[in-house]
Motif scaffolding. Structure first.
Motif, mmCIF file in Angstrom:
data_model
loop_
_atom_site.group_PDB
_atom_site.id
_atom_site.type_symbol
_atom_site.label_atom_id
_atom_site.label_comp_id
_atom_site.label_asym_id
_atom_site.label_seq_id
_atom_site.Cartn_x
_atom_site.Cartn_y
_atom_site.Cartn_z
ATOM 1 N N LYS A 41 -2.180 -8.752 3.297
ATOM 2 C CA LYS A 41 -1.454 -9.324 3.822
ATOM 3 C C LYS A 41 0.124 -9.298 4.598
ATOM 4 O O LYS A 41 0.276 -9.707 5.235
ATOM 5 C CB LYS A 41 -2.245 -11.133 4.515
ATOM 6 N N LEU A 42 0.418 -9.930 3.318
ATOM 7 C CA LEU A 42 2.137 -9.747 3.219
ATOM 8 C C LEU A 42 2.468 -8.386 2.906
ATOM 9 O O LEU A 42 3.566 -8.039 2.669
ATOM 10 C CB LEU A 42 2.044 -10.711 2.325
ATOM 11 N N GLY A 43 1.744 -7.200 2.689
ATOM 12 C CA GLY A 43 1.649 -6.291 2.630
ATOM 13 C C GLY A 43 2.397 -5.850 1.060
ATOM 14 O O GLY A 43 3.604 -4.853 0.797
ATOM 15 N N GLY A 44 1.808 -6.316 0.170
ATOM 16 C CA GLY A 44 2.385 -5.475 -1.039
ATOM 17 C C GLY A 44 1.395 -6.683 -2.101
ATOM 18 O O GLY A 44 0.647 -7.007 -2.013
ATOM 19 N N THR A 45 1.566 -6.097 -3.270
ATOM 20 C CA THR A 45 0.382 -6.255 -4.199
ATOM 21 C C THR A 45 1.652 -7.284 -6.140
ATOM 22 O O THR A 45 2.650 -6.739 -5.679
ATOM 23 C CB THR A 45 -0.241 -5.460 -5.115
ATOM 24 N N VAL A 46 0.913 -8.155 -6.582
ATOM 25 C CA VAL A 46 1.838 -8.072 -8.062
ATOM 26 C C VAL A 46 0.447 -8.202 -9.757
ATOM 27 O O VAL A 46 -0.969 -8.581 -9.372
ATOM 28 C CB VAL A 46 1.626 -9.608 -7.802
ATOM 29 N N GLN A 47 1.030 -7.062 -10.113
ATOM 30 C CA GLN A 47 0.058 -6.442 -10.930
ATOM 31 C C GLN A 47 -1.241 -6.601 -10.355
ATOM 32 O O GLN A 47 -2.492 -6.675 -11.258
ATOM 33 C CB GLN A 47 -0.015 -7.017 -11.789
ATOM 34 N N GLY A 48 -1.367 -5.482 -9.218
ATOM 35 C CA GLY A 48 -2.967 -5.788 -8.434
ATOM 36 C C GLY A 48 -3.605 -6.481 -8.065
ATOM 37 O O GLY A 48 -4.657 -6.397 -7.545
ATOM 38 N N ASP A 98 -3.334 -10.196 -4.838
ATOM 39 C CA ASP A 98 -3.111 -9.235 -3.252
ATOM 40 C C ASP A 98 -1.580 -10.879 -3.633
ATOM 41 O O ASP A 98 -1.610 -11.941 -3.561
ATOM 42 C CB ASP A 98 -3.502 -10.160 -3.083
ATOM 43 N N LEU A 99 -0.527 -10.365 -3.278
ATOM 44 C CA LEU A 99 0.662 -11.435 -3.324
ATOM 45 C C LEU A 99 0.007 -12.337 -2.071
ATOM 46 O O LEU A 99 0.435 -13.789 -2.596
ATOM 47 C CB LEU A 99 2.140 -10.540 -2.782
ATOM 48 N N GLY A 100 -0.201 -12.095 -0.944
ATOM 49 C CA GLY A 100 -0.630 -13.108 0.327
ATOM 50 C C GLY A 100 -0.916 -13.975 -1.034
ATOM 51 O O GLY A 100 -1.141 -15.591 -0.522
ATOM 52 N N THR A 101 -2.419 -14.155 -1.491
ATOM 53 C CA THR A 101 -3.886 -14.769 -2.258
ATOM 54 C C THR A 101 -2.477 -15.457 -3.370
ATOM 55 O O THR A 101 -3.154 -16.397 -3.100
ATOM 56 C CB THR A 101 -4.623 -14.517 -2.805
ATOM 57 N N GLU A 102 -1.789 -15.256 -4.173
ATOM 58 C CA GLU A 102 -0.789 -15.821 -5.142
ATOM 59 C C GLU A 102 -0.146 -17.084 -4.029
ATOM 60 O O GLU A 102 -0.186 -18.040 -5.120
ATOM 61 C CB GLU A 102 -0.453 -15.105 -5.688
#
Length: 620
Positions: free
Chosen positions: A32-39, A41-45
């Motif tokens: 949703k926020l257009g990016g990932t962190v270590q696979g 979802d950045l928005g979920t984090e």
């Protein structure tokens, strides 16, 4: 395949993590926020970090107030738990902060040594935790009975509930857990005798009820933390005209920092302070690693590295000690909220510490609106979850011995203190394990001219009275022959072996009875005084169903095959090598790894001949 990131930070594909498919698809799509962190979802984090923050804020403040310290110290510990411990690689989803389980211990320490000494005690506990992790003792905390763990949690939860029932009604707790419990009936009567304390109590009770039923709310409403809803309702009611309930008095966060000085470090010469250091270390480490095991069962991501996590907890407590804040542990409430919010990496728990810091620095006046009774209600609910009363009947149904250990641990903690209760619980667990490991079956009976004793299991000093009674029974049978069959014994300690050897020597000295002693091939000392290995007999032929005068000879080193016409072998009739033998009907032959000690001065061949005659009589 979904992208999956282990703790090491590398991205790999896996088919064994169905819970990560959704996160993986979002990662590939950009999220949703257009990016990932270590696979992940950045928005979920980020969303998960906000949920953890909303759960952690009232708990940080409530634990600090319940511990008799300023509310700011609880927030500082929560910030350190997020920004320091949150970035380490010991655990991925576990969240640390001030723990309700240490509330009573911190309050006792502050009362005994002063709040200035708290920082030194926490600092030294953190350094000790780092040392334990570096020598790889983190997994040692896994070797504790689940009954002791559950008893410890119940012993923490029950006093916490009663101690917080007093601030729940804007009152002060009398003191110890026993005093709080005994004074509870009078406290209830006093509460509803005054209108303002009754309002505070109703706010606290409503918070407790809301904490239990909020998850049953429909739709996305249930995703909002119950503690946040309770705080919002409490703030609204406290602002009404005519309502005068106690609220938090929160000062500047930076001014609450108390770096220990030389005077505080000099207090380490006090044995009571050193005892407090050890107590904090053991309890904080155990609670953190117990929580790690529980959190690992909640998700299918990377497992906790126990030694690394212990070092991380030590680093966090070291920083908390330098700042004069509360001790920290991993906390189940925050960790479970993190998992349920969909977090997959360490980012969520790190960001929650950042939100705590920003809130305390930028909006401190909002904290002063929160009624203390609401925070007490949150802690009462936490105490009930720790108590988990349904675990007592469940444990009783599963294992009554372990349920006794659990009850002993809980009762001792309530009556004394946490460390003493855990030590007593561990001792009770060890005693229970020793009794169960010492299960020994002793059978004795008389057959013809022979009194026979068969022993199986673990023969230790705990069963020595039973062994002595059996020896006396075969000794007083008045038969000319005694056979002591210990082939089914898996462990024979020095006490039991000495008793058996003394019995055999006494009977031998009488000169009126033959004594045979059949031992398994157990590790340990050689034959005792008066015991000599049975000399190998000359090969003798067996004229039984499986043998004839023309059959090959059978020796003790090569046991006779078990004949189908023999009586069925009993459970105890198994040697250490797995060979079956007949202890009561005819000539017994030891297995290849057995030691056959024959304690008699007369030639062995005579006894063997009599055995052959008996076998022929019984089997034709």
């Amino acid at each position: 395949m979904p992208a999956y990131a282990p703790a090491a930070g590398t991205v790999r594909e896996t088919a064994e993590a169905p819970g990560l498919h959704k996160a993986g698809r979002k990662a590939k799509a950009g999220g949703k926020l257009g990016g990932t962190v270590q696979g992940a979802d950045l928005g979920t984090e980020i969303t998960a970090s906000l949920v953890v923050f909303l759960v952690a804020l009232p708990l940080c403040i409530g634990v600090a107030v319940a511990s008799g310290t300023p509310a700011e110290l609880g927030i500082i510990t929560g910030v350190v738990g997020g920004l320091v411990v949150g970035m380490t690689r010991g655990s991925t989803l576990q969240v640390s902060g001030p723990a309700a389980g240490l509330t009573a211990l911190v309050a006792e320490t502050v009362e005994a040594h002063g709040i200035a000494m708290l920082g030194v005690i926490v600092l030294m506990s953190g350094l000790l935790q780092i040392g334990l992790g570096m020598i790889r003792l983190g997994r040692m905390f896994q070797a504790i009975s689940i009954a002791v763990v559950q008893g410890m949690l119940a012993g923490i939860g029950l006093p916490l509930m009663f101690s917080q029932s007093y601030p729940l009604a804007d009152a002060t707790a009398p003191g110890t857990a026993v005093e709080n419990i005994l004074g509870f009936p009078a406290h209830v009567l006093d509460t509803f005798a005054d209108a303002q304390t009754a309002i505070a109590a109703l706010l606290g009770i409503a918070t407790v009820v809301l904490s239990f039923v909020w998850k049953k709310m429909p739709g996305p409403v249930s995703k909002v933390p119950a503690a946040l809803v309770a705080v919002a309702i409490g703030v609204g009611i406290a602002a009404l005209p005519g309502v005068e309930v106690k609220t938090l008095q929160v000062g500047d966060l930076l001014s609450a920092v108390q770096v220990p000085g030389p005077e505080q470090f000099a207090g380490l010469a006090d044995p009571a302070v050193l005892t407090a250091v050890v107590t904090f270390t053991v309890i904080a480490s155990a609670e953190s690693l117990f929580t790690a095991a529980a959190v690992d069962r909640m998700h299918d991501g990377p497992r906790t590295r126990y030694n690394t996590e212990l070092i991380a907890q030590g680093a966090g407590n070291t920083v908390c000690g330098i700042l004069g804040a509360l001790p920290m542990t991993a906390v189940v409430a925050r960790s479970s909220a993190n998992v349920q919010a969909g977090a997959r990496t360490r980012l969520s728990r790190t960001l929650h510490g950042l939100w705590l810091l920003a809130f305390a620095l930028l909006l401190p006046s909002v904290l002063a609106l929160i009624p203390i009774s609401v925070l007490a209600g949150v802690l009462v609910h936490s105490g009930w979850k720790l108590l988990a009363p349904e675990q007592f009947p469940k444990m009783w149904r599963q294992d009554r011995g372990e349920s006794v250990v659990m009850a002993i641990t809980t009762g001792t903690i309530v009556a004394t203190a946490l460390l003493e209760g855990v030590l007593v619980g561990l001792a009770a667990g060890i005693v229970l394990a020793a009794l169960r490991m010492s299960r020994t079956s002793v059978e004795h009976r008389v057959e013809g001219d022979t009194a026979k004793l068969v022993m199986t299991g673990n023969a230790t000093f705990l069963r020595l009275p039973k062994v002595i009674d059996a020896l006396e029974a075969v000794g007083s049978a008045g038969t000319p022959r005694i056979r002591l069959d210990l082939m089914g014994v898996t462990h024979l300690d020095h006490a039991c072996r000495s008793q058996i050897e003394e019995f055999v020597e006494q009977k031998r000295a009488s000169g009126t009875v033959r004594v045979e002693l059949l031992l398994p091939d157990l590790p340990g000392p050689g034959p005792g005084p008066g015991l000599r290995p049975r000399p190998k007999p000359k090969p003798k032929r067996k004229y039984g169903p499986e043998s004839s005068p023309e059959s090959p000879p059978v020796s003790a080193a090569s046991p006779s095959p078990v004949s189908p016409s023999w009586p069925p072998p009993q459970p105890h009739e198994r040697s250490s090598s797995g060979a079956l033998y007949d202890a009561f009907y005819g000539p017994s032959q030891p297995g290849p790894s057995a030691e056959w000690y024959y304690l008699d001065t007369r030639p062995f061949e005579g006894l063997q001949d009599s055995e052959d005659a008996r076998w022929r009589d019984q089997h034709g």
